[in-house]
Enzyme design. Sequence first.
Site, PDB file in Angstrom:
ATOM      1  N   CYS A  36       0.831  -1.213   0.000  1.00 52.72           N
ATOM      2  CA  CYS A  36       0.000   0.000   0.000  1.00 52.72           C
ATOM      3  C   CYS A  36       0.867   1.265   0.000  1.00 52.72           C
ATOM      4  O   CYS A  36       1.613   1.510   0.942  1.00 52.72           O
ATOM      5  CB  CYS A  36      -0.904  -0.049   1.229  1.00 52.72           C
ATOM      6  SG  CYS A  36      -1.682   1.496   1.684  1.00 52.72           S
ATOM      7  N   CYS A  91       0.243   3.706   2.844  1.00 47.21           N
ATOM      8  CA  CYS A  91       0.740   3.092   4.088  1.00 47.21           C
ATOM      9  C   CYS A  91       2.248   3.330   4.217  1.00 47.21           C
ATOM     10  O   CYS A  91       2.742   3.648   5.302  1.00 47.21           O
ATOM     11  CB  CYS A  91       0.465   1.594   4.109  1.00 47.21           C
ATOM     12  SG  CYS A  91      -1.282   1.148   4.003  1.00 47.21           S
TER      13      CYS A  91
END
Length: 108
Positions: free
Chosen positions: A31, A34
């Site tokens: 991600c 992230c």
Amino acid sequence: MKELIITESNFGQEVERSEKPVLVDFYADWCGPCKMLAPTIAELAEEMSDRLTVGKVNVDEQMKLALKYGVSSIPMLVLFRNGEPVASSVGYREKEEIVSMIDNALAK
């Protein structure tokens, strides 16, 4: 203090029975947002270690925890106090926004 790696097996001990509030970062290795948030989470773990514990849950490895807390988008931050979620945010946030969320939730 470094972030804790939180799994199903240690969630009860590290989050539900924690003496301090716990900020949990639900994330995945693939991600992008992230990855952008990771340095901020590491800074918060160091800077706020006297007030709270910071942990990370890999949603790909801990699907039951992700489902239990309704994680449908990541990164998702959930602040737990006395084992209960008291605040959350979804998506990338600036450090100041995260600190504000924590301060507001813990002031109640």
